[in-house]
Design a protein around this motif. Structure first.
Motif, PDB file in Angstrom:
ATOM      1  N   GLU A 176      22.740  -0.430 -19.342  1.00  0.00           N
ATOM      2  CA  GLU A 176      23.323   0.396 -20.391  1.00  0.00           C
ATOM      3  C   GLU A 176      22.591   0.186 -21.718  1.00  0.00           C
ATOM      4  OE1 GLU A 176      26.597  -0.481 -17.420  1.00  0.00           O
ATOM      5  OE2 GLU A 176      25.035  -1.630 -18.439  1.00  0.00           O
ATOM      6  N   GLU A 177      22.370  -1.068 -22.069  1.00  0.00           N
ATOM      7  CA  GLU A 177      21.707  -1.367 -23.340  1.00  0.00           C
ATOM      8  C   GLU A 177      20.279  -0.851 -23.363  1.00  0.00           C
ATOM      9  OE1 GLU A 177      22.136  -5.163 -25.203  1.00  0.00           O
ATOM     10  OE2 GLU A 177      23.967  -5.609 -24.102  1.00  0.00           O
ATOM     11  N   TYR A 178      19.614  -0.892 -22.219  1.00  0.00           N
ATOM     12  CA  TYR A 178      18.231  -0.450 -22.145  1.00  0.00           C
ATOM     13  C   TYR A 178      18.107   1.060 -22.332  1.00  0.00           C
ATOM     14  CZ  TYR A 178      13.555   0.367 -20.255  1.00  0.00           C
ATOM     15  OH  TYR A 178      12.250   0.770 -20.090  1.00  0.00           O
ATOM     16  N   LEU A 179      19.047   1.807 -21.781  1.00  0.00           N
ATOM     17  CA  LEU A 179      18.921   3.260 -21.770  1.00  0.00           C
ATOM     18  C   LEU A 179      19.540   3.969 -22.972  1.00  0.00           C
ATOM     19  CD1 LEU A 179      19.570   3.999 -17.977  1.00  0.00           C
ATOM     20  CD2 LEU A 179      17.375   4.037 -19.188  1.00  0.00           C
ATOM     21  N   VAL A 180      20.567   3.397 -23.579  1.00  0.00           N
ATOM     22  CA  VAL A 180      21.214   4.072 -24.700  1.00  0.00           C
ATOM     23  C   VAL A 180      20.359   3.970 -25.964  1.00  0.00           C
ATOM     24  CG1 VAL A 180      23.532   3.674 -23.779  1.00  0.00           C
ATOM     25  CG2 VAL A 180      22.516   2.009 -25.377  1.00  0.00           C
ATOM     26  N   SER A 181      20.704   4.784 -26.954  1.00  0.00           N
ATOM     27  CA  SER A 181      19.941   4.806 -28.199  1.00  0.00           C
ATOM     28  C   SER A 181      20.388   3.755 -29.193  1.00  0.00           C
ATOM     29  CB  SER A 181      20.048   6.194 -28.850  1.00  0.00           C
ATOM     30  OG  SER A 181      19.398   7.172 -28.061  1.00  0.00           O
ATOM     31  N   GLY A 182      21.600   3.247 -29.016  1.00  0.00           N
ATOM     32  CA  GLY A 182      22.082   2.239 -29.951  1.00  0.00           C
ATOM     33  C   GLY A 182      23.144   1.364 -29.332  1.00  0.00           C
ATOM     34  N   VAL A 183      23.193   0.105 -29.769  1.00  0.00           N
ATOM     35  CA  VAL A 183      24.179  -0.849 -29.271  1.00  0.00           C
ATOM     36  C   VAL A 183      24.817  -1.576 -30.447  1.00  0.00           C
ATOM     37  CG1 VAL A 183      24.623  -2.860 -27.814  1.00  0.00           C
ATOM     38  CG2 VAL A 183      22.841  -1.214 -27.164  1.00  0.00           C
ATOM     39  N   MET A 184      26.151  -1.567 -30.483  1.00  0.00           N
ATOM     40  CA  MET A 184      26.907  -2.313 -31.484  1.00  0.00           C
ATOM     41  C   MET A 184      27.795  -3.308 -30.764  1.00  0.00           C
ATOM     42  SD  MET A 184      27.876   0.988 -33.818  1.00  0.00           S
ATOM     43  CE  MET A 184      27.653   2.133 -32.450  1.00  0.00           C
ATOM     44  N   GLU A 185      27.857  -4.527 -31.260  1.00  0.00           N
ATOM     45  CA  GLU A 185      28.669  -5.555 -30.621  1.00  0.00           C
ATOM     46  C   GLU A 185      29.748  -6.059 -31.579  1.00  0.00           C
ATOM     47  OE1 GLU A 185      28.231  -9.532 -27.851  1.00  0.00           O
ATOM     48  OE2 GLU A 185      26.554  -8.950 -29.139  1.00  0.00           O
ATOM     49  N   LEU A 186      30.970  -6.163 -31.053  1.00  0.00           N
ATOM     50  CA  LEU A 186      32.102  -6.700 -31.804  1.00  0.00           C
ATOM     51  C   LEU A 186      32.391  -8.099 -31.281  1.00  0.00           C
ATOM     52  CD1 LEU A 186      34.448  -3.565 -31.792  1.00  0.00           C
ATOM     53  CD2 LEU A 186      32.793  -4.247 -33.536  1.00  0.00           C
ATOM     54  N   ARG A 187      32.479  -9.057 -32.194  1.00  0.00           N
ATOM     55  CA  ARG A 187      32.673 -10.441 -31.786  1.00  0.00           C
ATOM     56  C   ARG A 187      33.836 -11.076 -32.544  1.00  0.00           C
ATOM     57  NH1 ARG A 187      26.428 -12.697 -32.195  1.00  0.00           N
ATOM     58  NH2 ARG A 187      25.427 -11.085 -30.904  1.00  0.00           N
ATOM     59  N   MET A 188      34.376 -12.144 -31.944  1.00  0.00           N
ATOM     60  CA  MET A 188      35.406 -12.937 -32.613  1.00  0.00           C
ATOM     61  C   MET A 188      34.962 -14.398 -32.627  1.00  0.00           C
ATOM     62  SD  MET A 188      39.111 -11.344 -31.482  1.00  0.00           S
ATOM     63  CE  MET A 188      38.898 -11.542 -29.709  1.00  0.00           C
ATOM     64  N   PHE A 189      35.184 -15.070 -33.760  1.00  0.00           N
ATOM     65  CA  PHE A 189      34.775 -16.450 -33.913  1.00  0.00           C
ATOM     66  C   PHE A 189      35.947 -17.285 -34.422  1.00  0.00           C
ATOM     67  CE2 PHE A 189      31.273 -13.624 -34.982  1.00  0.00           C
ATOM     68  CZ  PHE A 189      30.256 -14.068 -34.146  1.00  0.00           C
ATOM     69  N   ASP A 190      36.034 -18.510 -33.923  1.00  0.00           N
ATOM     70  CA  ASP A 190      37.007 -19.470 -34.435  1.00  0.00           C
ATOM     71  C   ASP A 190      36.232 -20.494 -35.250  1.00  0.00           C
ATOM     72  OD1 ASP A 190      38.784 -21.581 -34.885  1.00  0.00           O
ATOM     73  OD2 ASP A 190      39.900 -21.173 -33.062  1.00  0.00           O
ATOM     74  N   ILE A 191      36.342 -20.385 -36.567  1.00  0.00           N
ATOM     75  CA  ILE A 191      35.624 -21.295 -37.451  1.00  0.00           C
ATOM     76  C   ILE A 191      36.629 -22.185 -38.160  1.00  0.00           C
ATOM     77  CG2 ILE A 191      34.006 -21.498 -39.385  1.00  0.00           C
ATOM     78  CD1 ILE A 191      32.958 -18.719 -38.686  1.00  0.00           C
ATOM     79  N   GLN A 192      36.668 -23.445 -37.758  1.00  0.00           N
ATOM     80  CA  GLN A 192      37.580 -24.438 -38.331  1.00  0.00           C
ATOM     81  C   GLN A 192      39.031 -23.951 -38.306  1.00  0.00           C
ATOM     82  OE1 GLN A 192      35.905 -25.314 -42.216  1.00  0.00           O
ATOM     83  NE2 GLN A 192      34.370 -26.689 -41.336  1.00  0.00           N
ATOM     84  N   GLY A 193      39.402 -23.377 -37.161  1.00  0.00           N
ATOM     85  CA  GLY A 193      40.782 -22.952 -36.972  1.00  0.00           C
ATOM     86  C   GLY A 193      41.124 -21.580 -37.506  1.00  0.00           C
ATOM     87  N   THR A 194      40.162 -20.885 -38.114  1.00  0.00           N
ATOM     88  CA  THR A 194      40.394 -19.538 -38.641  1.00  0.00           C
ATOM     89  C   THR A 194      39.628 -18.519 -37.809  1.00  0.00           C
ATOM     90  OG1 THR A 194      40.672 -20.382 -40.897  1.00  0.00           O
ATOM     91  CG2 THR A 194      40.207 -18.029 -40.662  1.00  0.00           C
ATOM     92  N   LEU A 195      40.304 -17.429 -37.428  1.00  0.00           N
ATOM     93  CA  LEU A 195      39.683 -16.388 -36.617  1.00  0.00           C
ATOM     94  C   LEU A 195      38.939 -15.392 -37.498  1.00  0.00           C
ATOM     95  CD1 LEU A 195      39.344 -15.108 -33.778  1.00  0.00           C
ATOM     96  CD2 LEU A 195      41.388 -13.749 -34.278  1.00  0.00           C
TER      97      LEU A 195
END
Length: 234
Positions: A176-195
């Motif tokens: 999918e990533e190879y063939l599409v024109s654009g890729v956006m990624e949504l991520r979540m991080f836990d940094i010192q107990g805060t999301l």
């Protein structure tokens, strides 16, 4: 400078894209459950409605009734006559709708492509959402068959001048990533107990783009992207 662009419906993301998406192409939004992929897709759909376009939204996992209820709470115009929501979930009472075009959960991406093409011919949809394409990949056991069908889908949508946004919960989306024109990624991080939530553009053909990880929030009015801030990981 970059030619015609269309809005994603999220001002901060449009800034990261140097003015918005290039029309007539296919884009992928990927991320873990709960990151806001469907909300982002709905912003994209509603931006089309606001621009006077016809929009086709195919939900493959979340029942349409639930999707309508959740999105209405955020103020999205889901009852607009230019917005068509198709319930293609396996739990749908009609199992997949829109007359005879969406049959047997569109058991393959090829069937789904033909069904969408028929819909575009009838009503000239300029924006199409598949949420999530993960479901179609999981129902196509043969990898080569899926690759061929996926490429066929992209080429068909380009010929019909539709701008497509698809979502995926799979972290590994090579073809999918190879063939599409654009890729956006949504991520979540836990940094010192805060999301923290972060949005990163991984690919955007035909344009420069902001490659920094920008923070975003999911509010009672949808997604807000802070294009002037950066997430610094420890």
């Amino acid at each position: 400078m970059y030619g015609k662009r269309i809005s994603t419906g999220i001002p901060g993301l449009d800034v990261m894209l140097r003015g918005g998406l290039i029309p007539g192409r296919t884009y992928l939004v990927k991320g873990a459950p709960g990151t806001g992929k469907t909300t982002l897709a709905m912003h994209f759909a509603m931006a089309g409605i606001a621009n006077g376009e016809n929009v086709l939204y195919v939900t493959l996992e979340e029942p349409a009734e639930n999707l309508r209820a959740d999105m209405a709470k955020m103020g999205f115009r889901i009852n607009d006559s230019r917005f068509t929501l198709i319930d293609a979930t396996p739990t749908s009472e009609r199992y997949v709708l829109v007359e005879d075009f969406f049959e047997s959960f569109a058991g393959s991406l090829e069937k789904m492509t033909n069904a969408i093409k028929e819909q575009i011919r009838e009503r000239h949809y300029t924006r199409v959402v598949l949420d999530p394409v993960t479901m179609l990949k999981l129902t196509t056991p043969d990898e080569m068959e899926y690759r061929k069908a996926f490429l066929g889908f992209i080429k068909s949508m380009m010929r019909m001048r539709a701008t497509v946004l698809m979502t995926s919960e799979l972290q590994k989306t090579d073809i999918e990533e190879y063939l599409v024109s654009g890729v956006m990624e949504l991520r979540m991080f836990d940094i010192q107990g805060t999301l923290y939530r972060g949005l990163k553009i991984l690919k955007f053909r035909g344009s420069s783009f902001d490659c920094s990880m920008r923070p975003y929030e999911i509010t009672d009015r949808g997604i807000v992207v802070y294009h002037d801030r950066v997430i610094s990981l420890p």
